[in-house]
Design an enzyme around this catalytic site. Sequence first.
Site, PDB file in Angstrom:
ATOM      1  CG  HIS A 127      -2.417   0.842   1.552  1.00  0.00           C
ATOM      2  ND1 HIS A 127      -1.453   2.088   1.457  1.00  0.00           N
ATOM      3  CD2 HIS A 127      -3.795   0.979   1.085  1.00  0.00           C
ATOM      4  CE1 HIS A 127      -2.778   3.045   1.401  1.00  0.00           C
ATOM      5  NE2 HIS A 127      -4.016   1.699   1.130  1.00  0.00           N
ATOM      6  CE1 TYR A 128      -1.845   6.578   0.665  1.00  0.00           C
ATOM      7  CE2 TYR A 128      -3.026   5.258  -0.599  1.00  0.00           C
ATOM      8  CZ  TYR A 128      -3.225   6.479   0.135  1.00  0.00           C
ATOM      9  OH  TYR A 128      -4.588   6.661   1.319  1.00  0.00           O
ATOM     10  NE  ARG A 129      -3.915   5.012   4.076  1.00  0.00           N
ATOM     11  CZ  ARG A 129      -4.680   5.620   3.924  1.00  0.00           C
ATOM     12  NH1 ARG A 129      -4.899   3.917   4.689  1.00  0.00           N
ATOM     13  NH2 ARG A 129      -5.949   6.151   4.019  1.00  0.00           N
TER      14      ARG A 129
END
Length: 178
Positions: A127-129
């Site tokens: 995920h980008y997080r």
Amino acid sequence: MQSADNLIWIDLEMTGLDVDSCKITEIAAIITDKDLNIIAEAEPIAIYQPDEVLANMNEWCIKTHTETGLTQRVKDSKISTEAAEQQILEFIRKFVPYQSSPLCGNSIWQDRRFLAKYMPNIDEYCHYRMLDVTTLKLLNQYWGDGKSFEKKNTHKALDDIRESIAELKFYRQKLLSI
């Protein structure tokens, strides 16, 4: 046994911190559940780098990677960056669905930069997080009692991940009361 609640922990060792001139020398990964219980560990992979790459390491890297034996493991390795990426990605896919887990670790942004450049398939799968344990360490220094988690700092990828997980547990109990 994939779960969107599982977390991807990765640590890299590199020839330095400059993503444009330095290379990855080791990668390890651990999968935990959301309560930080270890589900699985991928054996750390030493990634072959030619002598000219190793010759450009800074003094800290030369000293540390020689003391840990990583430099010799890198010289002896037959595993390319691409092969290491594929092995770790296959490991992650067993436990975590595509783009469901943040990338977790200490100062993980630095590792993410190297993943984006040299192991883009792993970077894209996460995920980008990001869940950066360093944030809680800093918040504790600024607003807590200042007593921080004591690390051994072995600078071995798998050890570093285990310490990051233990450190997050420490700060979760100390700061978050959840």
